[in-house]
Scaffold this motif. Structure first.
Motif, PDB file in Angstrom:
ATOM      1  N   LEU A  10       2.350  -3.062 -10.499  1.00 60.22           N
ATOM      2  CA  LEU A  10       2.808  -2.886 -11.882  1.00 60.22           C
ATOM      3  C   LEU A  10       1.656  -2.989 -12.885  1.00 60.22           C
ATOM      4  N   GLY A  11       0.500  -3.488 -12.427  1.00 63.20           N
ATOM      5  CA  GLY A  11      -0.671  -3.521 -13.304  1.00 63.20           C
ATOM      6  C   GLY A  11      -1.307  -4.870 -13.503  1.00 63.20           C
ATOM      7  N   ALA A  12      -0.758  -5.928 -12.916  1.00 62.24           N
ATOM      8  CA  ALA A  12      -1.351  -7.256 -13.097  1.00 62.24           C
ATOM      9  C   ALA A  12      -2.780  -7.274 -12.569  1.00 62.24           C
ATOM     10  N   ASP A  13      -3.688  -7.865 -13.334  1.00 62.47           N
ATOM     11  CA  ASP A  13      -5.098  -7.940 -12.933  1.00 62.47           C
ATOM     12  C   ASP A  13      -5.353  -9.104 -11.983  1.00 62.47           C
ATOM     13  N   VAL A  14      -4.721 -10.249 -12.257  1.00 68.09           N
ATOM     14  CA  VAL A  14      -4.908 -11.445 -11.434  1.00 68.09           C
ATOM     15  C   VAL A  14      -3.537 -12.086 -11.207  1.00 68.09           C
ATOM     16  N   VAL A  15      -3.257 -12.447  -9.943  1.00 70.30           N
ATOM     17  CA  VAL A  15      -1.963 -13.042  -9.603  1.00 70.30           C
ATOM     18  C   VAL A  15      -2.181 -14.407  -8.967  1.00 70.30           C
ATOM     19  N   PHE A  16      -1.394 -15.390  -9.400  1.00 65.34           N
ATOM     20  CA  PHE A  16      -1.446 -16.742  -8.844  1.00 65.34           C
ATOM     21  C   PHE A  16      -0.112 -17.073  -8.180  1.00 65.34           C
ATOM     22  N   ASP A  17      -0.181 -17.855  -7.120  1.00 65.19           N
ATOM     23  CA  ASP A  17       1.021 -18.340  -6.444  1.00 65.19           C
ATOM     24  C   ASP A  17       1.588 -19.501  -7.256  1.00 65.19           C
ATOM     25  N   TYR A  18       2.797 -19.330  -7.779  1.00 63.20           N
ATOM     26  CA  TYR A  18       3.337 -20.358  -8.672  1.00 63.20           C
ATOM     27  C   TYR A  18       3.665 -21.660  -7.941  1.00 63.20           C
ATOM     28  N   THR A  19       3.704 -21.634  -6.601  1.00 66.50           N
ATOM     29  CA  THR A  19       3.979 -22.859  -5.844  1.00 66.50           C
ATOM     30  C   THR A  19       2.707 -23.643  -5.527  1.00 66.50           C
TER      31      THR A  19
ATOM     32  N   GLU B 205      -5.477  -4.875 -27.732  1.00 72.65           N
ATOM     33  CA  GLU B 205      -6.437  -4.511 -26.696  1.00 72.65           C
ATOM     34  C   GLU B 205      -7.504  -5.596 -26.532  1.00 72.65           C
ATOM     35  N   GLY B 206      -7.769  -5.963 -25.285  1.00 71.42           N
ATOM     36  CA  GLY B 206      -8.790  -6.959 -24.987  1.00 71.42           C
ATOM     37  C   GLY B 206      -8.278  -8.378 -24.880  1.00 71.42           C
ATOM     38  N   ASP B 207      -7.039  -8.635 -25.304  1.00 76.85           N
ATOM     39  CA  ASP B 207      -6.472  -9.978 -25.196  1.00 76.85           C
ATOM     40  C   ASP B 207      -6.225 -10.339 -23.733  1.00 76.85           C
ATOM     41  N   SER B 208      -6.318 -11.622 -23.436  1.00 79.37           N
ATOM     42  CA  SER B 208      -5.900 -12.125 -22.122  1.00 79.37           C
ATOM     43  C   SER B 208      -4.517 -12.738 -22.274  1.00 79.37           C
ATOM     44  N   ILE B 209      -3.627 -12.431 -21.331  1.00 77.15           N
ATOM     45  CA  ILE B 209      -2.262 -12.947 -21.404  1.00 77.15           C
ATOM     46  C   ILE B 209      -1.834 -13.465 -20.040  1.00 77.15           C
ATOM     47  N   LEU B 210      -1.166 -14.603 -20.047  1.00 76.50           N
ATOM     48  CA  LEU B 210      -0.505 -15.123 -18.854  1.00 76.50           C
ATOM     49  C   LEU B 210       0.978 -14.808 -18.972  1.00 76.50           C
ATOM     50  N   ILE B 211       1.514 -14.089 -17.999  1.00 74.07           N
ATOM     51  CA  ILE B 211       2.944 -13.765 -17.955  1.00 74.07           C
ATOM     52  C   ILE B 211       3.557 -14.544 -16.798  1.00 74.07           C
ATOM     53  N   GLU B 212       4.352 -15.549 -17.138  1.00 73.92           N
ATOM     54  CA  GLU B 212       5.019 -16.335 -16.099  1.00 73.92           C
ATOM     55  C   GLU B 212       6.088 -15.497 -15.392  1.00 73.92           C
ATOM     56  N   ALA B 213       6.317 -15.802 -14.112  1.00 71.14           N
ATOM     57  CA  ALA B 213       7.371 -15.144 -13.332  1.00 71.14           C
ATOM     58  C   ALA B 213       7.244 -13.630 -13.398  1.00 71.14           C
ATOM     59  N   GLY B 214       6.077 -13.144 -13.012  1.00 71.70           N
ATOM     60  CA  GLY B 214       5.804 -11.711 -13.139  1.00 71.70           C
ATOM     61  C   GLY B 214       6.712 -10.825 -12.328  1.00 71.70           C
ATOM     62  N   ALA B 215       7.317 -11.345 -11.258  1.00 71.07           N
ATOM     63  CA  ALA B 215       8.201 -10.527 -10.437  1.00 71.07           C
ATOM     64  C   ALA B 215       9.638 -10.514 -10.935  1.00 71.07           C
ATOM     65  N   GLY B 216       9.940 -11.383 -11.922  1.00 74.72           N
ATOM     66  CA  GLY B 216      11.264 -11.328 -12.535  1.00 74.72           C
ATOM     67  C   GLY B 216      11.389 -10.087 -13.409  1.00 74.72           C
ATOM     68  N   ALA B 217      12.598  -9.755 -13.825  1.00 79.15           N
ATOM     69  CA  ALA B 217      12.810  -8.518 -14.577  1.00 79.15           C
ATOM     70  C   ALA B 217      12.024  -8.504 -15.887  1.00 79.15           C
ATOM     71  N   VAL B 218      12.069  -9.613 -16.654  1.00 78.25           N
ATOM     72  CA  VAL B 218      11.294  -9.679 -17.905  1.00 78.25           C
ATOM     73  C   VAL B 218       9.810  -9.545 -17.598  1.00 78.25           C
ATOM     74  N   GLY B 219       9.362 -10.266 -16.580  1.00 83.65           N
ATOM     75  CA  GLY B 219       7.953 -10.219 -16.205  1.00 83.65           C
ATOM     76  C   GLY B 219       7.490  -8.834 -15.806  1.00 83.65           C
TER      77      GLY B 219
ATOM     78  N   ALA C 167       2.219  -4.844 -21.464  1.00 85.74           N
ATOM     79  CA  ALA C 167       0.964  -5.511 -21.813  1.00 85.74           C
ATOM     80  C   ALA C 167      -0.232  -4.658 -21.405  1.00 85.74           C
ATOM     81  N   LYS C 168      -0.144  -4.020 -20.242  1.00 88.24           N
ATOM     82  CA  LYS C 168      -1.229  -3.133 -19.816  1.00 88.24           C
ATOM     83  C   LYS C 168      -1.312  -1.906 -20.727  1.00 88.24           C
ATOM     84  N   GLN C 169      -0.165  -1.401 -21.186  1.00 88.44           N
ATOM     85  CA  GLN C 169      -0.174  -0.282 -22.144  1.00 88.44           C
ATOM     86  C   GLN C 169      -0.929  -0.664 -23.415  1.00 88.44           C
ATOM     87  N   ARG C 170      -0.859  -1.934 -23.792  1.00 87.38           N
ATOM     88  CA  ARG C 170      -1.517  -2.407 -25.014  1.00 87.38           C
ATOM     89  C   ARG C 170      -2.970  -2.832 -24.775  1.00 87.38           C
ATOM     90  N   GLY C 171      -3.457  -2.655 -23.555  1.00 90.54           N
ATOM     91  CA  GLY C 171      -4.863  -2.902 -23.267  1.00 90.54           C
ATOM     92  C   GLY C 171      -5.221  -4.333 -22.968  1.00 90.54           C
TER      93      GLY C 171
END
Length: 341
Positions: free
Chosen positions: A195-204, A152-166, A173-177
């Motif tokens: 899905l719960g992402a707080d901040v989204v960046f355009d990968y291009t 809880e409280g960690d910041s995480i960058l998840i690459e390719a958030g729209a892919g299945a793993v992402g 990750a949101k369940q874990r705070g």
């Protein structure tokens, strides 16, 4: 269905979609092969659905050192137990899900065998096609988050958030705070936000690193889930805090020594196939436990699965689907319905 009815319907041979040899076009063949024999704690499964993954496509092109040809493709499957030794659980009639052994024959066939300790029993309220989307992507996300020791409280960058793993990683990750940053194409920003992402960046975006630093501040990410590899991994280490944590789903690039000293990253490698290749019974059983967690979350409505695209049980359709997996821009899960007629 009574056990005797299931056993009496097992044929001697089965249809299977196989790779005669690795090839860039992923040309496949349909074969008639003997139904596998099962012994000891093995289960014979009547396969109902198989989900396709990028790893299936990559190895279809390149081959894999442990494969014998012709090789049946596919790792993620769901189906019904039709044969099991007395006292082995799950018993005949159970609906099960599993991620198969990458070193042995795959699951794009009407029947497959798997050790009983590696399967997860599918709850009655979960559709088998939906369950097929879970193993590779869902388990990879869970292993990555565990390696990152995300709390809880960690910041995480998840690459390719729209892919299945992402998609699975964002939700867990949101369940874990955690505070979740992710990358996606503009057309998928709404999806990852839902899905719960707080901040989204355009990968291009050519100024992606600058925009991430502006949004994140000087501290850097506590954790990164890197499903891309190559220069993206180098960039992500640069974006981490000192002694931050990164979980990588692809081979590592060459790092400059100065970057390693300056960031001192804790690097974890995610390899579901390693559970089989290392012959680790504990790791194989852990896949069963992770499968149960995924199924429980799906049954309770705590996670959403990627959008499903149906694929026919034919060489042409599966070849086209596998090429689509690695052409880029694909965000859902392709699921093959195994035809038993």
């Amino acid at each position: 269905m009574p056990h005797t009815d299931l056993l009496s319907t097992i044929p001697a041979t089965m249809r299977a979609i196989a790779l005669l040899e690795p090839n860039e076009q992923i040309e496949l063949s349909e074969l008639e092969l003997p139904v596998p024999d099962v012994v000891d704690n093995e289960l014979l499964i009547k396969v109902e659905y198989v989900a396709l993954n990028p790893v299936d496509a990559c190895f279809a092109k390149q081959g894999f050192c442990k494969w014998e040809y012709p090789h049946i493709l596919g790792l993620d499957a769901v189906g019904v137990v039709v044969k099991a030794s007395k006292g082995v659980f799950p018993s005949v009639g159970a609906r099960v899900m599993w991620h198969g052994n990458i070193g042995e024959q795959g699951v794009l066939s009407q029947y497959a065998k798997v050790p009983n300790f590696a399967v997860s029993q599918v709850p009655d309220e979960v559709n088998l096609k939906d369950a097929a989307t879970l193993p590779c992507a869902g388990m990879s996300a869970l292993v990555a988050l565990d390696k990152l020791q995300l709390t809880e409280g960690d910041s995480i960058l998840i690459e390719a958030g729209a892919g299945a793993v992402g998609q699975f990683a964002i939700q867990f990750a949101k369940q874990r705070g955690a505070t979740v940053f992710t990358t996606a194409s503009k057309r998928n920003h709404k999806l990852v936000k839902q899905l719960g992402a707080d901040v989204v960046f355009d990968y291009t975006d050519k100024k992606l690193s600058d925009k991430i630093r502006k949004e994140l501040g000087p501290q850097g990410f506590d954790a990164v889930l890197d499903s891309i590899g190559g220069e993206t991994t180098v960039r992500n280490v640069e974006l981490m805090r000192f002694c931050g944590r990164i979980a990588c789903l692809n081979p590592l690039p060459k790092f400059e020594q100065e970057l390693m000293y300056r960031r001192a990253p804790n690097i974890g490698i995610v390899s579901l196939g390693g559970a089989w290749l290392a012959n680790s019974l504990c790791a194989q059983q852990r896949m069963s436990f992770m499968g149960n967690l995924l199924l429980d979350n799906l049954a309770s409505g705590n996670i959403k699965i990627p959008q499903i695209s149906d694929v026919e049980f034919s060489t042409k359709s599966i070849s086209k689907a596998l090429n689509r997996q690695i052409d880029g821009g694909f965000t859902g899960k392709q699921v093959v319905k195994i035809n038993h007629e």
